[in-house]
Write a protein that holds these residues in place. Structure first.
Motif, PDB file in Angstrom:
ATOM      1  N   ASP A  58     -12.868   1.499  -4.306  1.00 49.06           N
ATOM      2  CA  ASP A  58     -13.015   2.873  -3.825  1.00 49.06           C
ATOM      3  C   ASP A  58     -13.153   3.851  -4.990  1.00 49.06           C
ATOM      4  O   ASP A  58     -13.902   4.816  -4.918  1.00 49.06           O
ATOM      5  CB  ASP A  58     -11.801   3.269  -2.959  1.00 49.06           C
ATOM      6  N   ILE A  95       0.818  -1.223   0.000  1.00 47.49           N
ATOM      7  CA  ILE A  95       0.000   0.000   0.000  1.00 47.49           C
ATOM      8  C   ILE A  95       0.852   1.274   0.000  1.00 47.49           C
ATOM      9  O   ILE A  95       0.532   2.222  -0.711  1.00 47.49           O
ATOM     10  CB  ILE A  95      -1.045   0.014   1.157  1.00 47.49           C
ATOM     11  N   LEU A 140     -14.479  12.796   1.522  1.00 51.30           N
ATOM     12  CA  LEU A 140     -13.200  12.120   1.257  1.00 51.30           C
ATOM     13  C   LEU A 140     -12.052  13.118   1.166  1.00 51.30           C
ATOM     14  O   LEU A 140     -10.996  12.924   1.780  1.00 51.30           O
ATOM     15  CB  LEU A 140     -13.271  11.315  -0.053  1.00 51.30           C
ATOM     16  N   HIS A 179      -5.269  14.287  -9.274  1.00 53.28           N
ATOM     17  CA  HIS A 179      -5.749  14.642  -7.937  1.00 53.28           C
ATOM     18  C   HIS A 179      -6.778  13.622  -7.434  1.00 53.28           C
ATOM     19  O   HIS A 179      -6.729  13.204  -6.275  1.00 53.28           O
ATOM     20  CB  HIS A 179      -6.344  16.052  -7.932  1.00 53.28           C
ATOM     21  N   ILE A 180      -7.694  13.219  -8.290  1.00 50.00           N
ATOM     22  CA  ILE A 180      -8.723  12.258  -7.876  1.00 50.00           C
ATOM     23  C   ILE A 180      -8.087  10.928  -7.470  1.00 50.00           C
ATOM     24  O   ILE A 180      -8.439  10.331  -6.453  1.00 50.00           O
ATOM     25  CB  ILE A 180      -9.742  12.069  -9.025  1.00 50.00           C
ATOM     26  N   ILE A 181      -7.118  10.494  -8.265  1.00 49.84           N
ATOM     27  CA  ILE A 181      -6.411   9.246  -7.973  1.00 49.84           C
ATOM     28  C   ILE A 181      -5.664   9.364  -6.645  1.00 49.84           C
ATOM     29  O   ILE A 181      -5.648   8.429  -5.837  1.00 49.84           O
ATOM     30  CB  ILE A 181      -5.401   8.945  -9.112  1.00 49.84           C
ATOM     31  N   ALA A 182      -5.056  10.507  -6.424  1.00 46.37           N
ATOM     32  CA  ALA A 182      -4.314  10.721  -5.182  1.00 46.37           C
ATOM     33  C   ALA A 182      -5.262  10.699  -3.984  1.00 46.37           C
ATOM     34  O   ALA A 182      -5.008  10.012  -2.987  1.00 46.37           O
ATOM     35  CB  ALA A 182      -3.556  12.054  -5.237  1.00 46.37           C
ATOM     36  N   TYR A 183      -6.371  11.422  -4.084  1.00 45.89           N
ATOM     37  CA  TYR A 183      -7.363  11.391  -3.010  1.00 45.89           C
ATOM     38  C   TYR A 183      -7.822   9.948  -2.772  1.00 45.89           C
ATOM     39  O   TYR A 183      -7.972   9.510  -1.632  1.00 45.89           O
ATOM     40  CB  TYR A 183      -8.585  12.233  -3.387  1.00 45.89           C
ATOM     41  N   ASN A 184      -8.027   9.228  -3.863  1.00 42.34           N
ATOM     42  CA  ASN A 184      -8.568   7.879  -3.736  1.00 42.34           C
ATOM     43  C   ASN A 184      -7.600   6.928  -3.025  1.00 42.34           C
ATOM     44  O   ASN A 184      -7.981   6.194  -2.127  1.00 42.34           O
ATOM     45  CB  ASN A 184      -8.921   7.333  -5.121  1.00 42.34           C
ATOM     46  N   ILE A 185      -6.345   6.956  -3.407  1.00 41.54           N
ATOM     47  CA  ILE A 185      -5.389   6.010  -2.817  1.00 41.54           C
ATOM     48  C   ILE A 185      -5.156   6.346  -1.342  1.00 41.54           C
ATOM     49  O   ILE A 185      -5.018   5.444  -0.511  1.00 41.54           O
ATOM     50  CB  ILE A 185      -4.058   5.967  -3.605  1.00 41.54           C
ATOM     51  N   VAL A 186      -5.173   7.615  -1.017  1.00 47.34           N
ATOM     52  CA  VAL A 186      -4.992   7.988   0.393  1.00 47.34           C
ATOM     53  C   VAL A 186      -6.213   7.510   1.192  1.00 47.34           C
ATOM     54  O   VAL A 186      -6.082   7.002   2.304  1.00 47.34           O
ATOM     55  CB  VAL A 186      -4.751   9.502   0.549  1.00 47.34           C
ATOM     56  N   GLY A 187      -7.386   7.610   0.597  1.00 43.31           N
ATOM     57  CA  GLY A 187      -8.588   7.088   1.235  1.00 43.31           C
ATOM     58  C   GLY A 187      -8.527   5.569   1.410  1.00 43.31           C
ATOM     59  O   GLY A 187      -8.849   5.047   2.477  1.00 43.31           O
ATOM     60  N   THR A 188      -8.061   4.873   0.388  1.00 46.63           N
ATOM     61  CA  THR A 188      -7.935   3.413   0.468  1.00 46.63           C
ATOM     62  C   THR A 188      -7.012   3.027   1.622  1.00 46.63           C
ATOM     63  O   THR A 188      -7.334   2.141   2.421  1.00 46.63           O
ATOM     64  CB  THR A 188      -7.369   2.833  -0.858  1.00 46.63           C
ATOM     65  N   ALA A 189      -5.871   3.686   1.706  1.00 51.24           N
ATOM     66  CA  ALA A 189      -4.894   3.372   2.753  1.00 51.24           C
ATOM     67  C   ALA A 189      -5.491   3.616   4.134  1.00 51.24           C
ATOM     68  O   ALA A 189      -5.247   2.859   5.080  1.00 51.24           O
ATOM     69  CB  ALA A 189      -3.641   4.227   2.566  1.00 51.24           C
ATOM     70  N   PHE A 243      -8.453  -0.520  -3.989  1.00 55.36           N
ATOM     71  CA  PHE A 243      -8.330   0.774  -4.662  1.00 55.36           C
ATOM     72  C   PHE A 243      -9.406   0.924  -5.742  1.00 55.36           C
ATOM     73  O   PHE A 243     -10.074   1.964  -5.833  1.00 55.36           O
ATOM     74  CB  PHE A 243      -6.930   0.898  -5.274  1.00 55.36           C
ATOM     75  N   ALA A 276      -3.320  15.098  -2.293  1.00 55.45           N
ATOM     76  CA  ALA A 276      -4.562  14.820  -1.568  1.00 55.45           C
ATOM     77  C   ALA A 276      -4.756  15.762  -0.377  1.00 55.45           C
ATOM     78  O   ALA A 276      -5.713  15.617   0.378  1.00 55.45           O
ATOM     79  CB  ALA A 276      -4.589  13.364  -1.109  1.00 55.45           C
TER      80      ALA A 276
END
Ligand SMILES: NC(=O)c1ccc[n+]([C@@H]2O[C@H](COP(=O)([O-])OP(=O)(O)OC[C@H]3O[C@@H](n4cnc5c(N)ncnc54)[C@H](OP(=O)(O)O)[C@@H]3O)[C@@H](O)[C@H]2O)c1
Ligand SMILES: NC(=O)c1ccc[n+]([C@@H]2O[C@H](COP(=O)([O-])OP(=O)(O)OC[C@H]3O[C@@H](n4cnc5c(N)ncnc54)[C@H](OP(=O)(O)O)[C@@H]3O)[C@@H](O)[C@H]2O)c1
Lengths: 310, 310
Positions: A258, A188, A277, B194-204, A255, B230
């Motif tokens: 989400d 991760i 989020l 940016h969306i991908i960055a927000y998403n991966i931080v949310g996943t983690a 991922f 993010a």
């Protein structure tokens, strides 16, 4: 105090990581002698030009003869081949360690070949850059960074303490972890980010409606940050993907799930879900800066660098 | 030469972008007078403390009275409300522009309210950081960065030239583009990252098997780069998602398709496919560095910053 000096250290693989270790060991006088081995004559010559060690050989077997500490710094997929080459030449009582980005697979590849009486302690310094090769290394790469050791059951405590002290001498903080857990954590925090970065750069490259020159021109708005990760060594990252498959697939599935949720919120104009989020993720950034894991200079401090240049 | 000086500039919105413009305008004496307006009394007071302008008002309508150049720097979702507030107070012959990250939606929101005789030329400087508010701005933010103007059909050429010259005086290089095309280009170079960055931080953040403190501790291995993006302003990014929906959904679909391909290659151990992608993406990085869009210092030059600190 635990002894951090070794009479003879053998470095197998002398790229970014191996050569950074060499520079630190030399700088701090941690070894009586440094022997360097790498696969290609070109890299070996470069290591010699950079005066990274005391002797140089293309034979990993020869390099480990009489060494007290052997550090293997090659792509994780090459671990078994290196283990086979050095196995019969290791000195009884020697410590063998590695720096590979995946741990369960490296253990499966190397442990069966390590002879009794030799101490095998797998490791992984959480430090690096997107560059590779012996010229990319530098003194201080490991300073203030974590190094994770994943000792096998029954590892000698004194030997473990010596390896710990070695990394601490390089400025690292040392943690111990179960190899499988290491692989999940790294999936991760490192593997997924790199895979995502490679993927988005690939997507951009394939578009018909937006030209490559537009992508390059306007990359400062976010995209260029991903290109840095996506410029990392292809061999290293192919090997990471192949050798941490299960944990990576697990994280990728999470991922994607989400992302589908986010996509749906965008499609249906659900601003509150997006806002929730986007707010939550800020807290994590704050913790990372507070933990000293990143500098808080906006835009990675690129403006400061620009000024330094001009 | 085209005149770059304006007698009176009104800045509506005085966050990162608005306040950076204010600082540059002041620094270079581009205006006889700077009037600043923002929504909240707190931000207005802060702008005054920072001495960003000559006068300050909570009324956007009042701010634009007699102004030759009006620059709207608010989240894109607030564009219509601002346009309605200022419409009847704009001086004939005035130039109205904005800095919003999406263009078709801003045009749809503002153009219907701009009275005849006032020149509305939408714009978007490709420059910024993850910080927001009047304290986050600085002189030189736009230096060496692109600014995209998306003029409507029938825009007066001389007026367009004046706005161009204004951005050039701030150090920007100016491009013109169709608004819909702008939105596609930005969807891939900025919005998707940016969306991908927000998403991966949310996943983690949501994982059960890896703790948040582990994510923070070991974030240096790739993850922390995403946390910077993010950490960007949630309101701004919610608005971008809602107001560039179609282009973002198109890019997201492409990204997910490509990710499924990569996932499959990992599952089936197809190292050659991984290696091919990971090699191709390196070339794009090289072009971005060559185009002067990023510095080539490894790891964003964080080590250089670390040294500066210590
Ligand atoms: N880069 C990072 O950020 C980072 C961070 C932490 C850990 N790691 C891990 O550190 C290890 C080394 O990475 P690096 O960045 O130092 O790589 P690198 O700069 O590309 O250097 C790789 C070294 O391994 C040798 N090598 C490559 N393929 C080999 C093979 N099939 N058999 C034997 N030797 C081979 C190379 O030899 P020749 O040049 O002579 O061919 C070179 O000496 C990897 O396991 C990686 O996962 C990397
Ligand atoms: N940040 C970037 O990297 C970047 C780059 C290029 C373009 N842009 C665009 O520039 C614009 C401004 O971004 P920024 O980064 O400067 O934002 P910011 O620092 O958050 O500042 C936003 C400004 O808009 C005002 N505002 C917020 N909501 C409003 C509303 N509903 N009605 C009226 N005013 C409102 C704020 O007023 P109060 O503080 O008084 O509430 C503040 O003055 C956005 O459209 C963004 O898309 C941003």
């Amino acid at each position: 105090m635990t002894e951090v000096h070794f009479d003879k250290i053998a470095l197998i693989g002398i790229g970014l990581i191996g050569s950074s270790i060499a520079r630190d060991v030399k700088d701090q006088g941690l070894a009586g002698e440094i022997v360097i081995s790498t696969r290609s004559a070109d890299t070996l010559r470069r290591a010699e030009e950079l005066e990274l060690g005391n002797s140089y050989t293309l034979s990993a077997a020869e390099a480990v003869e009489g060494a007290d500490l052997v550090i293997v710094s090659v792509p994780v997929g090459a671990s078994e081949s290196v283990a086979k080459q050095i196995a019969r030449h290791l000195k009884p009582g020697a410590i063998v360690t590695d720096v590979g980005s995946t741990k369960a697979s490296v253990i499966a590849q190397m442990a069966p070949h390590v002879p009794p009486g030799v101490h095998f302690i797998p490791g992984h310094p959480i430090a690096g850059t997107e560059k590779s090769g012996p010229d990319a290394g530098f003194c201080g790469l490991f300073k203030g960074r974590w190094c994770i050791l994943t000792p096998l059951p029954g590892t000698d405590a004194d030997v473990l303490a010596r390896l710990r002290a070695f990394w601490e001498a390089l400025g690292s903080r040392v943690d111990e972890m179960d190899p499988k857990h290491h692989d999940k954590v790294l999936a991760i925090v490192s593997h997924l980010p790199h895979i995502i970065a490679y993927n988005i750069v690939g997507t951009a490259d394939d578009l018909e409606t937006v030209t490559e020159s537009e992508v390059i021109k306007y990359s400062a708005s976010g995209f260029r940050d991903f290109t840095r990760l996506a410029a990392s060594d292809p061999t290293m990252w192919r090997d990471v993907c192949l050798h941490n498959r299960d944990a990576i697939l697990e994280m990728l599935a999470r991922f994607s799930e989400d992302l589908a949720y986010l996509q749906r919120a965008i499609r249906w104009g659900e601003g509150d879900k997006l806002f929730e989020l986007f707010t939550r993720t800020r807290a994590i950034r704050r913790s990372i800066v507070e933990a000293g894991q990143d500098v808080d200079a906006p835009d990675f401090g690129r403006h400061a660098l620009d000024e330094k240049k001009s």
